[in-house]
Every structure is written in C-alpha cells, then in structure tokens.
Design a protein around this motif. Structure first.
Motif, PDB file in Angstrom:
ATOM      1  N   LEU A  50       0.812  -1.210   0.000  1.00  0.00           N
ATOM      2  CA  LEU A  50       0.000   0.000   0.000  1.00  0.00           C
ATOM      3  C   LEU A  50       0.850   1.267   0.000  1.00  0.00           C
ATOM      4  O   LEU A  50       0.562   2.218  -0.741  1.00  0.00           O
ATOM      5  CB  LEU A  50      -0.952   0.009   1.202  1.00  0.00           C
ATOM      6  N   ALA A  51       1.900   1.305   0.806  1.00  0.00           N
ATOM      7  CA  ALA A  51       2.758   2.501   0.844  1.00  0.00           C
ATOM      8  C   ALA A  51       3.430   2.729  -0.503  1.00  0.00           C
ATOM      9  O   ALA A  51       3.596   3.880  -0.936  1.00  0.00           O
ATOM     10  CB  ALA A  51       3.801   2.374   1.952  1.00  0.00           C
ATOM     11  N   LEU A  52       3.814   1.667  -1.184  1.00  0.00           N
ATOM     12  CA  LEU A  52       4.413   1.816  -2.513  1.00  0.00           C
ATOM     13  C   LEU A  52       3.383   2.352  -3.505  1.00  0.00           C
ATOM     14  O   LEU A  52       3.691   3.204  -4.351  1.00  0.00           O
ATOM     15  CB  LEU A  52       4.950   0.469  -3.000  1.00  0.00           C
ATOM     16  N   LEU A  53       2.164   1.841  -3.411  1.00  0.00           N
ATOM     17  CA  LEU A  53       1.103   2.301  -4.299  1.00  0.00           C
ATOM     18  C   LEU A  53       0.856   3.796  -4.119  1.00  0.00           C
ATOM     19  O   LEU A  53       0.672   4.535  -5.098  1.00  0.00           O
ATOM     20  CB  LEU A  53      -0.175   1.513  -4.009  1.00  0.00           C
ATOM     21  N   MET A  54       0.873   4.256  -2.864  1.00  0.00           N
ATOM     22  CA  MET A  54       0.661   5.676  -2.594  1.00  0.00           C
ATOM     23  C   MET A  54       1.807   6.524  -3.146  1.00  0.00           C
ATOM     24  O   MET A  54       1.594   7.617  -3.663  1.00  0.00           O
ATOM     25  CB  MET A  54       0.498   5.891  -1.091  1.00  0.00           C
ATOM     26  N   ALA A  55       3.041   6.006  -3.037  1.00  0.00           N
ATOM     27  CA  ALA A  55       4.186   6.739  -3.587  1.00  0.00           C
ATOM     28  C   ALA A  55       4.090   6.824  -5.100  1.00  0.00           C
ATOM     29  O   ALA A  55       4.346   7.873  -5.705  1.00  0.00           O
ATOM     30  CB  ALA A  55       5.486   6.070  -3.168  1.00  0.00           C
TER      31      ALA A  55
END
Length: 241
Positions: A50-55
């Motif tokens: 999820l954090a990668l997707l947001m980045a």
C-alpha cells in the motif's frame, strides 16, 4: 469473544484489514519529504504494497523489499506494472528516499540495508510506535509478551538505530494512526496479522490467544460493535552522508 468468521490468512488480513491503518503515517512522511515525480523510493518491509502504491500515485518511481513470501506475492498482484517487490534490497538503485515504516517491530532488514541502495544525501525514514501513553495498543503489546512467556519487549530506539546505520538525523515527527475495525472479529484478525502475536501463537493455544485478545479489546469496543483504538506513531528522518 465473537468467533472469527473465516480462517486466518495473515498476509491477506494485513492487506484487507490492517495495512490501511498506517495511511496517515505514509501520507505525513511523503508530504514532508516532497515525494513525487523525480523521486526514486525504496520501501523496506513493504508488506502488501500500500505505501508503494501511494508513492507511485504521487508520481514516484517506487520499489519494495519484503521477506515475507505471502505478503510479497500479494503485493505483486496488487501493484501496477513498474512497481516491483523483491525479497532482498534491489540492486537497481540508487534511491533518494528509503523508508522503513516497521523499523520498531517486524523489520527483517538490518541497519546496513538502510543505506545499501541509497545515494549520498538520500532521506531515510524509520518509524515505529509512539509513546506508550498515546497508544491504545500498548496493553495488547504487553499481552503478546505475556502469552509468549517472555519479558516485555523494550521499545526500539529509532535514534540509536540511526546512529548504528551511520546516518545523520535531521528531524522527527508524530502522527495519529487510530486503529478502527468493523467488529471484534476483524480487530482480532487485524492485530494477529501484525506479527506481534506470532510467538504467542507458536507457544500457546491459538484459540486462547484469540480469546485473550478479544477480552483485552473490551475497553475499545463501542456500542455499535465497532472497535476504535487511538494510536500515535513516531518517525525519524535521517540523511545518508
């Protein structure tokens, strides 16, 4: 306690229930660092992505490293083309932002991994639980230690970890990350997916572990059956010399 409705699948429970609880932390860090087009970001212990997707949604080139096979596989399914997840620190750097949002709990990467793929001057972010008095989950962390028959785990000193990694601290912050669940069963599944109770499940009766988690959630259960646990997380920003 209310019985869980489906068998536990820790990686899926993390993806579907627990991971979103840390969105305020991800957003605060990305805003502070100006993550966006032109940023090359590496997320250590990236979970199900999820954090990668947001980045990536901010325009960054994002990659992750995750040693939990089930989480890594889910991340690869969920993430768009171009966002990669490997089991080790990738060798396609250098990166100018490196995050370790689980540096204080379930990290499987050491201090040396924080700088292995980072360019000089890169920002490195370490995060973990905030002060115990501001974390409703604190009694659950102590419960996990008791059920695993071990001494209470000391809080990870993020500042000391920065020093061990040879980094230069430049700032820090706190972010409210409340844990909110639709019901008690979801709360139990979400908390189990964090890995905090893994040792307890290995050494005690899993059904008893679930029962005690449910009982410990009583102060946070609301009249409509939802569970609400206010928490604060702390992060440290450092630079690679």
């Amino acid at each position: 306690m209310t019985p869980t409705l489906v068998p536990h699948h820790p990686a899926r429970d993390w993806a579907e229930i627990q991971e979103r609880m840390l969105v305020p932390l991800y957003e605060a860090v990305y805003a502070r660092l100006g993550v966006g087009p032109g940023t090359r970001l590496l997320g250590l212990d990236c979970g199900t992505g999820l954090a990668l997707l947001m980045a990536a949604a901010r325009g960054a080139v994002a990659a992750g490293a995750e040693r939990d096979h089930a989480r890594a596989e889910l991340a690869r399914v969920r993430l768009p083309e171009g966002v990669t997840v490997a089991s080790e620190v990738p060798g396609d750097g250098p990166y100018d932002v490196v995050t370790s949002f689980h540096a204080a709990d379930r990290t499987s990467f050491g201090p040396g991994d924080l700088t292995r793929a980072a360019q000089p001057g890169a920002a490195v972010v370490l995060a973990g639980w905030g002060p115990p008095e501001r974390c409703a989950t604190e009694p659950l962390l102590r419960l996990a230690d008791r059920l695993a028959d071990r001494r209470p785990s000391p809080r990870t000193d993020l500042g000391a970890l920065v020093v061990r990694a040879g980094l230069r601290p430049v700032g820090s912050g706190r972010v409210a990350c409340p844990f909110g669940y639709a019901d008690e069963a979801s709360a139990v599944r979400g908390l189990l997916s964090t890995g905090v109770f893994d040792a307890a499940v290995r050494t005690a009766d899993p059904a008893q572990v679930e029962k005690e988690i449910g009982e410990a959630l009583a102060p946070y259960r609301r009249a409509d059956g939802t569970v609400w646990m206010p928490n604060a997380f702390r992060y440290v920003v450092a630079r690679v010399p």
